[in-house]
Design an enzyme around this catalytic site. Structure first.
Site, PDB file in Angstrom:
ATOM      1  N   ASP A  75       0.812  -1.225   0.000  1.00  0.00           N
ATOM      2  CA  ASP A  75       0.000   0.000   0.000  1.00  0.00           C
ATOM      3  C   ASP A  75       0.845   1.274   0.000  1.00  0.00           C
ATOM      4  O   ASP A  75       0.456   2.270  -0.606  1.00  0.00           O
ATOM      5  CB  ASP A  75      -0.897   0.051   1.245  1.00  0.00           C
ATOM      6  CG  ASP A  75      -1.900  -1.074   1.268  1.00  0.00           C
ATOM      7  OD1 ASP A  75      -2.132  -1.678   0.208  1.00  0.00           O
ATOM      8  OD2 ASP A  75      -2.442  -1.348   2.358  1.00  0.00           O
TER       9      ASP A  75
HETATM   10  P1  NAP Z   1       0.973  -4.022   3.193  1.00  0.00           P
HETATM   11  O1  NAP Z   1       0.277  -3.053   2.326  1.00  0.00           O
HETATM   12  O2  NAP Z   1       0.177  -4.695   4.258  1.00  0.00           O
HETATM   13  O3  NAP Z   1       1.610  -5.139   2.236  1.00  0.00           O
HETATM   14  C1  NAP Z   1       2.425  -6.143   2.734  1.00  0.00           C
HETATM   15  C2  NAP Z   1       2.809  -7.045   1.576  1.00  0.00           C
HETATM   16  O4  NAP Z   1       3.789  -7.944   2.065  1.00  0.00           O
HETATM   17  C3  NAP Z   1       1.664  -7.877   1.042  1.00  0.00           C
HETATM   18  O5  NAP Z   1       1.286  -7.412  -0.229  1.00  0.00           O
HETATM   19  C4  NAP Z   1       2.190  -9.317   1.023  1.00  0.00           C
HETATM   20  O6  NAP Z   1       2.011  -9.853  -0.275  1.00  0.00           O
HETATM   21  C5  NAP Z   1       3.669  -9.140   1.332  1.00  0.00           C
HETATM   22  N1  NAP Z   1       4.190 -10.199   2.210  1.00  0.00           N
HETATM   23  C6  NAP Z   1       3.586 -10.779   3.276  1.00  0.00           C
HETATM   24  N2  NAP Z   1       4.375 -11.705   3.809  1.00  0.00           N
HETATM   25  C7  NAP Z   1       5.512 -11.722   3.067  1.00  0.00           C
HETATM   26  C8  NAP Z   1       6.710 -12.482   3.120  1.00  0.00           C
HETATM   27  N3  NAP Z   1       6.917 -13.435   4.049  1.00  0.00           N
HETATM   28  N4  NAP Z   1       7.669 -12.222   2.219  1.00  0.00           N
HETATM   29  C9  NAP Z   1       7.489 -11.285   1.263  1.00  0.00           C
HETATM   30  N5  NAP Z   1       6.374 -10.538   1.157  1.00  0.00           N
HETATM   31  C10 NAP Z   1       5.398 -10.769   2.050  1.00  0.00           C
HETATM   32  O7  NAP Z   1       2.246  -3.408   3.912  1.00  0.00           O
HETATM   33  P2  NAP Z   1       2.849  -1.931   3.881  1.00  0.00           P
HETATM   34  O8  NAP Z   1       3.163  -1.514   2.485  1.00  0.00           O
HETATM   35  O9  NAP Z   1       3.916  -1.966   4.915  1.00  0.00           O
HETATM   36  O10 NAP Z   1       1.654  -1.004   4.331  1.00  0.00           O
HETATM   37  C11 NAP Z   1       1.174  -0.966   5.660  1.00  0.00           C
HETATM   38  C12 NAP Z   1      -0.330  -0.882   5.626  1.00  0.00           C
HETATM   39  O11 NAP Z   1      -0.815  -1.078   6.972  1.00  0.00           O
HETATM   40  C13 NAP Z   1      -0.836   0.481   5.143  1.00  0.00           C
HETATM   41  O12 NAP Z   1      -2.010   0.333   4.396  1.00  0.00           O
HETATM   42  C14 NAP Z   1      -1.151   1.191   6.448  1.00  0.00           C
HETATM   43  O13 NAP Z   1      -2.131   2.195   6.311  1.00  0.00           O
HETATM   44  C15 NAP Z   1      -1.636   0.033   7.308  1.00  0.00           C
HETATM   45  N6  NAP Z   1      -1.547   0.311   8.740  1.00  0.00           N
HETATM   46  C16 NAP Z   1      -0.359   0.633   9.278  1.00  0.00           C
HETATM   47  C17 NAP Z   1      -0.273   0.975  10.604  1.00  0.00           C
HETATM   48  C18 NAP Z   1       1.029   1.404  11.212  1.00  0.00           C
HETATM   49  O14 NAP Z   1       1.004   2.041  12.252  1.00  0.00           O
HETATM   50  N7  NAP Z   1       2.160   1.076  10.624  1.00  0.00           N
HETATM   51  C19 NAP Z   1      -1.408   0.938  11.394  1.00  0.00           C
HETATM   52  C20 NAP Z   1      -2.620   0.562  10.808  1.00  0.00           C
HETATM   53  C21 NAP Z   1      -2.656   0.259   9.491  1.00  0.00           C
HETATM   54  P3  NAP Z   1       2.030 -11.464  -0.507  1.00  0.00           P
HETATM   55  O15 NAP Z   1       0.947 -12.005   0.354  1.00  0.00           O
HETATM   56  O16 NAP Z   1       1.777 -11.642  -1.973  1.00  0.00           O
HETATM   57  O17 NAP Z   1       3.371 -11.940  -0.089  1.00  0.00           O
END
Ligand code: NAP
Length: 493
Positions: free
Chosen positions: A414
């Site tokens: 994301d």
């Molecule tokens: P993300 O959008 O959740 O994407 C994580 C990606 O990692 C997934 O597409 C997944 O695809 C891949 N993945 C999972 N396990 C894996 C593995 N073992 N090896 C390789 N890839 C793997 O993560 P992000 O880009 O870090 O974004 C964070 C999201 O969380 C944002 O939307 C944010 O708004 C939300 N959020 C964050 C917080 C905070 O405080 N940080 C709080 C609430 C919400 P596959 O399944 O295809 O591997």
């Protein structure tokens, strides 16, 4: 001797005052140090020392005990030590063994227990009829309500994050039911206040309240916390936990006011304010309002249709991607939640050191909400030993992508989705993103077609300059390291 004794008896209040002042200073100074990853771990230590000072100072209140309660004093102090032993031991053990990806659950449970402790203090005051006067009584009730909501709500948040509760529980008119529960709780609280203090509320004498009404008040408040949290999707739990964190701080601060304990008041207000600021910052970084998190079902409302996407997914071997980066002049790495899942941070830094030995300029770009809790990526990279001067926040590095040879997006999704920039129908529209798509080349490491937290398709993956390197992040990094080592190139001095 007779002259010294009265002066000695004056000492505990003076020591309590000084200890509270020292604890307040240590809390605030610790919090200040936590603002930077360089000083964060020492900040936690400083704030922890502040907490120890406040706990030790609370034993000095034993000098001020009502003579009638003296026989129970030793029993109570023994119980306090037993509780400190059990609580401290459990926290030490769980803190050491918790996995980085399970950190939000741990925060949820500790936070809930804090709310429960504030609620328990309020219960003692209410059942014992200790809160004398209308204002302390209402403050006690407010602390009880907020603490109980935080306890039950945080436990549900923990259960959702841990997979114990798998699906959000929703039905029509749910918000109306929650509103009714709140009104009922407030009505029972008002009834208790009037029964104990009279309709005019001018009594300053403590009056024991009705036990049945107190039980009902707590039952309604606990039910409110459960019903408020059940409909919220598991993925929104980090923001919800932060809201409950603010609630717990507020409840503790209110009970500190009732107990006339300055350390409790200050600690509660610091936690409350920090929790509220964190909630607002997280909501801002996701371009959502707090109300949107609490009252809407994120991710289930708007879904991108696969048909909107132009281009195709272009797979690439991990070894080829690794070698391409070794021959690049500059690489920016975007870590995300998947890196934490794979526990690939150590291998990532090993790979980065190989690139740097070859003269490649390598930087890390960290999005404020990458991962599942604020600061998760900074902690992950610090754990692997990545120097802080290689880690850049979004606003400091975003312009550099356009002049960078390769962006390596590893386990992130994301936070690099261009839909946030150019698709008004996207649920993440308006969220600031890292400009990985503007690099000359992008390599995305992920296991397959899995979506990110927002559950939407990422248009970056289909763009002409992007290649997909499929596999678990750690396994992919091992292959990249082997491939680069296999080149047998000498290190650049
Ligand atoms: P993300 O959008 O959740 O994407 C994580 C990606 O990692 C997934 O597409 C997944 O695809 C891949 N993945 C999972 N396990 C894996 C593995 N073992 N090896 C390789 N890839 C793997 O993560 P992000 O880009 O870090 O974004 C964070 C999201 O969380 C944002 O939307 C944010 O708004 C939300 N959020 C964050 C917080 C905070 O405080 N940080 C709080 C609430 C919400 P596959 O399944 O295809 O591997």
């Amino acid at each position: 001797m007779q002259n010294i004794l009265p002066q000695l008896l004056q000492l505990p209040p003076l020591l309590i005052g000084l200890a509270d002042l020292a604890a307040a200073f240590l809390f605030l100074y610790g919090l200040h140090r936590m603002a930077s990853p360089v000083t964060a771990s020492s900040g936690i230590l400083v704030a922890g020392i502040g907490m120890a000072v406040a706990v030790l100072a609370s034993f000095l209140y034993a000098f001020d005990v009502d003579p009638a309660a003296q026989p129970r004093l030793m029993v109570n102090i023994t119980l306090v030590f037993v509780a400190l032993g059990i609580g401290g031991g459990a926290a030490w053990w769980s803190g050491r063994k918790v996995a980085m990806t399970a950190m939000p659950q741990m925060v949820a449970i500790y936070n809930g227990l804090g709310g429960g402790a504030a609620g328990a203090i309020a219960a003692i005051e209410l059942f014992g009829g200790k809160a004398a006067g209308m204002t302390p009584f209402i403050v006690t009730l407010a602390g009880a309500l907020i603490g109980a909501v935080s306890l039950s709500g945080s436990l549900i948040a923990w259960a959702k994050l841990d997979g114990v509760i798998e699906k959000p529980w929703r039905f029509r008119g749910q918000q109306a039911v929650n509103g009714l529960l709140l009104l009922l709780t407030l009505a029972v609280g008002a009834y208790l206040a009037v029964v104990t203090h009279g309709a005019t509320g001018d009594s300053s004498v403590a009056v024991p309240a009705l036990p049945t009404a107190i039980y009902l008040f707590f039952a309604l408040a606990l039910a409110l916390g459960i019903c408020m949290t059940l409909p919220i999707g598991g993925a929104d739990m980090p923001v919800v936990i932060s809201i409950f964190n603010a609630f717990t701080g507020l409840a503790v601060g209110l009970e500190g006011f009732v107990l006339k304990n300055p350390a409790l008041m200050i600690a509660g207000m610091v936690v409350g304010a920090a929790g509220m600021l964190l909630t607002l910052l997280m909501a801002k970084a996701m371009n959502r309002s707090v109300a949107n998190v609490v009252f809407t079902n994120f991710g289930t409302i708007a879904r991108h249709k696969q048909g909107n996407i132009k281009g195709s997914l272009k797979p690439m071997q991990a070894s080829d991607a690794g070698i391409a980066m070794r021959y690049a002049a500059s690489v920016i790495i975007v870590p995300g939640y998947g890196l934490a899942v794979a526990q690939g941070q150590g291998k990532l830094y090993e790979f980065v050191k190989l690139l740097r030995d070859g003269g490649v300029s390598v930087k890390f770009a960290v999005h404020p909400v990458a991962g599942r809790m604020p600061g998760q990526m900074d902690v992950l990279l610090a754990e692997a030993g990545v120097p802080y001067d290689m880690i850049f926040q979004l606003e400091d590095i975003n312009d550099e992508f356009a002049t960078t040879d390769i962006a390596l997006v590893i386990g992130a999704n994301d936070v690099v989705n261009p839909a946030a920039r150019n698709d008004k129908s996207s649920p993440i529209f308006g969220m600031p993103i890292l400009n990985a798509d503007k690099s000359k080349k992008v390599f995305v490491v992920k296991r397959g077609e899995g979506k990110g937290y927002a559950d939407i398709v990422n248009t970056l993956f289909y763009s002409d300059n992007c290649n997909m390197v499929y596999g678990d992040a750690q396994a992919v990094l091992i292959k990249m390291i082997e491939a680069v080592r296999g080149l047998g190139l000498p290190a650049v001095a």
